[in-house]
Design an enzyme around this catalytic site. Structure first.
Site, PDB file in Angstrom:
ATOM      1  CB  THR A 279      -0.891   0.236   1.265  1.00 23.51           C
ATOM      2  OG1 THR A 279      -0.017   0.206   2.562  1.00 23.51           O
ATOM      3  CG2 THR A 279      -1.704  -1.121   1.596  1.00 23.51           C
ATOM      4  CG  ASP A 280       1.209   6.028  -1.410  1.00 17.14           C
ATOM      5  OD1 ASP A 280       2.282   6.140  -0.633  1.00 17.14           O
ATOM      6  OD2 ASP A 280       1.118   6.519  -2.486  1.00 17.14           O
ATOM      7  CD1 TRP A 281       5.234   5.570   4.707  1.00 17.42           C
ATOM      8  CD2 TRP A 281       4.835   4.352   2.981  1.00 17.42           C
ATOM      9  NE1 TRP A 281       6.195   4.961   4.749  1.00 17.42           N
ATOM     10  CE2 TRP A 281       6.095   4.394   3.539  1.00 17.42           C
ATOM     11  CE3 TRP A 281       4.608   3.480   1.988  1.00 17.42           C
ATOM     12  CZ2 TRP A 281       6.689   3.105   3.060  1.00 17.42           C
ATOM     13  CZ3 TRP A 281       5.617   2.612   1.470  1.00 17.42           C
ATOM     14  CH2 TRP A 281       6.582   2.472   2.138  1.00 17.42           C
ATOM     15  CB  ALA A 283      -3.197   3.623   0.577  1.00 16.41           C
TER      16      ALA A 283
END
Ligand SMILES: *[C@@H]1O[C@H](CO)[C@@H](O)[C@H](O)[C@H]1NC(C)=O
Ligand SMILES: *[C@@H]1O[C@H](CO)[C@@H](O)[C@H](O)[C@H]1NC(C)=O
Ligand SMILES: *[C@@H]1O[C@H](CO)[C@@H](O)[C@H](O)[C@H]1NC(C)=O
Ligand SMILES: *[C@@H]1O[C@H](CO)[C@@H](O)[C@H](O)[C@H]1NC(C)=O
Ligand SMILES: *[C@@H]1O[C@H](CO)[C@@H](O)[C@H](O)[C@H]1NC(C)=O
Ligand SMILES: *[C@@H]1O[C@H](CO)[C@@H](O)[C@H](O)[C@H]1NC(C)=O
Length: 769
Positions: A279-281, A283
């Site tokens: 995941t993006d941070w 997200a």
């Protein structure tokens, strides 16, 4: 040309690349394992893990709890060290002794595959020397749907083919040094505003309840936004990052359709991705949903103080108690690690991205002691490469004969704050400021400068060499002084810029995305003021993307316009190379420059009145030049455009299209179908490089854009020399998505254009198969 080194070509019996002086300074590429080999080792390793250990590898160890942007935890029992996931796309961010490379958009502007590769290879060296396992790069989304969107500059331009090639070369470059590449952001991440519920936009009068949803039809996803990720996966990318925003009302990181069916599936249409999805941070708010959708590791693992406890969350909420899924998650992560052979000879992480102090604490492993070791990652050859890329990406938009500068131009005026240094420590860790020259954008995609050669510094040094005199005014608004100093100069440089970055920071109330496409700090007035007093005004633009130039571009006193994009740490030197003709400009636009913002297909969604913002991608495939073509809008400078100090003649009669090879019915999407070639001559006075571009015009039955880029080759030509540009067209390059599958239009003619820009067609044909 300065950079030709023919003796190297004679000494080695390999194909003489154009950048052999640089590429020869890299060692042999690391010998990577195949996915099958890597999976076999990973399965053996994972079989030794207990559930708690597996869970520790399914999530980060907590933001700022370890040394890097993200970390996993140590598994001491098996000697498995925490993995380091680090920003970003212009080099290792947040530490010392590293380089800041030209941004993606500058690299796209070179249209040079070898430079795309070498840039990433050099970043691979620096990541490895710092102990980084996973570099959070390259970026192919945002692709540049809305020209004002904040992070377009991190990627390579507004065309999926160009970006796809750059993406593949970038993945190879990092991974040839053993660093796991992370192709991001998957997918539809086309603006900053509303990307994240927790992001605080001060002038937003209410909280939103869900991130922006990009509403994208299936064909557009496949042919436009996912296209460059196909190249990354084909190139062997070890990881993919899912994005913040929603797609069709589902979070990207919780979408089974996107992650399982599109990215991981090996069924028809699936990308058959073998690495891990992260995941993006922040997200993923609900790790179990992400895990079920196919995410393999949740980053960064917590918010603040609850670190290690929160890292166990996936277990407590159910998803990871599904042993099959948990095993798959960990196997994919460890397989990527084995594929790059990171189990041997991998340096320990030798820095903290959260502190520049010598000593400190890493909470995730209970470590107290030295945290910054100052390992030398930047190399002299990287500086040479950075200068080369920035010079070759620099795009000459107008030239009525003033460039290259003649040896008689001895009184020089330099105007504009963008020519000058960045004030000491004014921009913070994320580079968010509007003072001084613009060398890269802001946010997690920025770099950490050891040094930055600003334009004024480099022009002053060059002037000293040739006996010229420089006068400068760096205050953009000191019009009286500018008028006085511009008068009577042999040449005046007017510097303007336009900035943007990630939504985490705002600059002059631009919350990541730009509020407009004009030059900042009244740049248009600056140019007009200089040009009113100076009949030889050269405008230099540093910009994150398209910028409006209508107010002055036709002014006869503006004798040249150079778009230097975002050049990185060697900014001034690369500019001087072009200004005085040591490098003949060969950059071409990786996006369209329109006459007004309204000319473009799309704008940022700035002001959604409800609580669950949406953006309808109703233009479908028709972004950037495809929109201008479809609607017959005359751009100022079209996609693919760029001038040279020499001229190139395409021999239209030499256009050759081979008989289609046998693979039309092959299931191999990447199979070559036919070659298209054309010969090109340097008909001007000096050596130079030409980017020949192949556009295909799909049959109208396919309802495709008027023309689509499907090949490019950059040729280096001495005066009078002729070479042949060969474009290898694959099955994918003639395919379109229809009713759930890729199809080709058998028996219908595809138009062929070999062009110097998207609107400068030099040879035409038709191919049928
Ligand atoms: C697709 O993956 C499945 C499960 O991993 C495997 O059994 C099958 O052989 C694969 N098919 C192809 C065409 O690779
Ligand atoms: C566990 O995960 C596998 C693989 O993703 C899936 O097929 C299965 O349905 C899941 N089982 C449960 C009980 O959720
Ligand atoms: C565009 O935005 C920049 C940065 O905020 C600002 O300096 C400039 O004045 C704006 N241009 C116009 C025409 O409003
Ligand atoms: C061009 O510059 C000259 C000064 O060299 C000035 O007299 C003239 O008005 C300028 N022209 C324009 C269109 O600004
Ligand atoms: C290129 O060709 C054009 C048109 O023939 C000519 O006007 C121009 O001077 C040439 N430029 C160079 C650098 O040779
Ligand atoms: C197509 O071009 C490639 C690259 O130049 C070359 O290797 C290949 O042999 C060509 N194929 C045909 C059939 O001409």
């Amino acid at each position: 040309m300065k950079y030709l080194t023919p003796w190297l070509c004679l000494a080695t019996i390999v194909l003489c690349g154009d950048h052999d002086d640089i590429s020869s300074q890299f060692g042999a590429a690391r010998e990577l394992r195949t996915w099958d080999e890597a999976y076999a080792l990973a399965k053996t390793f994972v079989a030794k893990l207990n559930t708690a250990e597996k869970i520790s590898l399914s999530s980060g160890s907590g933001i700022s709890f370890g040394p890097c942007s993200g970390n996993t935890q140590d598994i001491d029992r098996l000697g498995f060290r925490e993995m380091c996931f680090q920003d970003g796309p212009v080099g290792v961010r947040g530490t010392d002794k590293v380089s800041v490379f030209p941004a993606g958009i500058t690299t796209g502007s070179t249209w040079d595959k070898e430079l795309m590769y070498l840039r990433s290879r050099a970043m691979g060296v620096e990541n490895r020397l710092k102990g980084v396992n996973v570099a959070l790069a390259p970026v192919a989304g945002g692709l540049g749907r809305a020209p004002a969107a904040g992070r377009n500059w991190e990627a390579f331009g507004s065309d999926p083919y160009l970006t796809g090639v750059a993406n593949a070369e970038s993945v190879k470059g990092l991974q040839d040094e053993g660093v796991i590449a992370c192709a991001k952001h998957f997918v539809g991440n086309e603006q900053e505003r509303y990307r994240l519920v927790i992001e605080n936009i001060p002038n937003l009068d209410r909280e939103i309840l869900a991130s922006l949803s990009s509403q994208i039809d299936e064909r557009t996803l496949r042919e436009l936004y996912e296209w460059p990720f196909v190249d990354a996966v084909e190139a062997g990318a070890g990881s993919v990052m899912c994005s913040y925003q929603r797609v069709n009302n589902e979070y990207s990181c919780e979408s089974t359709t996107l992650i399982r069916d599109h990215l991981k599936s090996n069924a028809s249409g699936g990308l058959n991705f073998k690495g891990f999805v992260m995941t993006d941070w922040f997200a993923s708010a609900i790790p179990s949903l992400a895990a079920r959708a196919g995410v393999d590791i949740i980053m960064p693992g917590d918010i603040g103080a609850t670190g290690i406890v929160a890292a166990l969350l996936p277990a407590s909420d159910g998803a990871s108690t599904n042993g099959t899924r948990l095993d798959e998650m960990v196997t994919r992560l460890v397989a990527s690690w084995y594929k790059m052979r990171q189990e041997t000879d991998w340096p320990d992480v030798s820095f903290s991205t959260w502190s520049s102090d010598e000593f400190g604490v890493f909470l995730d492993r209970g470590y107290i002691g030295q945290i910054n070791f100052h390992a030398q990652a930047a190399q002299p050859v990287h500086a040479t490469l950075i200068r080369r890329i920035a010079a070759e990406g620099t795009t000459l938009l107008k030239n009525t004969g003033s460039l290259p500068l003649s040896s008689t131009a001895l009184s020089i005026g330099v105007f504009g704050n963008d020519a000058g240094p960045i004030p000491e420590s004014s921009c913070g860790t994320f580079g968010a400021c509007s003072a001084g020259t613009l060398a890269v954008g802001w946010g997690s995609g920025t770099g950490t400068f050891e040094y930055l050669i600003d334009p004024l510094q480099a022009i002053t040094a060059k002037a000293a060499d040739i006996g010229a005199v420089v006068e400068s005014v760096l205050d953009d608004y000191a019009y009286t002084e500018i008028r006085e100093k511009a008068a009577g100069k042999d040449v005046c440089f007017a510097f303007v810029n336009s900035r943007s970055g990630e939504g985490t920071n705002s600059v002059e109330e631009n919350y990541g995305d730009r509020n407009n496409l004009t030059a900042w700090r009244d740049g248009d007035t600056l140019v007009k003021t200089v040009a009113a007093s100076c009949s030889n005004t050269v405008v230099v633009i540093h910009s994150v993307g398209p910028i409006l130039v209508e107010e002055w571009v036709e002014n006869p006193n503006v004798t040249a316009v150079l778009l230097a994009h975002l050049p990185g740490q060697e900014s001034g030197n690369s500019l001087v190379d072009v200004l005085w003709g040591d490098v003949n400009p060969s950059g071409k636009l990786p996006y369209t420059m329109g006459k007004t913002e309204d000319d473009y297909c799309c704008k940022v969604q700035y002001d959604w009145t409800g609580f669950q913002p949406e953006q309808e991608f109703s233009e479908g495939l028709f972004i950037d030049y495809k929109w201008f073509d479809k609607n017959n809008i005359e751009p100022r400078f079209e996609f693919g455009y760029g001038l040279s100090y020499t001229n190139f003649t395409y021999d239209a009669n030499s256009l050759t299209i081979t008989e289609p090879f046998d693979e039309v019915d092959s299931t191999d999407f990447m199979a070559p179908l036919f070659n298209i070639s054309v010969s090109i001559t340097n008909s001007g006075p000096v050596a130079g490089k030409e980017v020949a571009q192949l556009y295909l015009k799909y049959p109208s039955s396919t309802s495709s854009p008027v023309r689509q880029l499907r090949g490019f080759e950059k040729l280096s030509l001495q005066p009078g020399e002729t070479k042949t540009a060969v474009f290898v067209v694959t099955k994918r390059d003639v395919s379109y998505w229809d009713s759930g599958e890729w199809k080709v239009a058998r028996g219908a003619g595809y138009g062929v254009e070999v062009s110097a820009s998207s609107r400068d067609v030099r040879a035409q044909g038709v191919v049928t198969f």
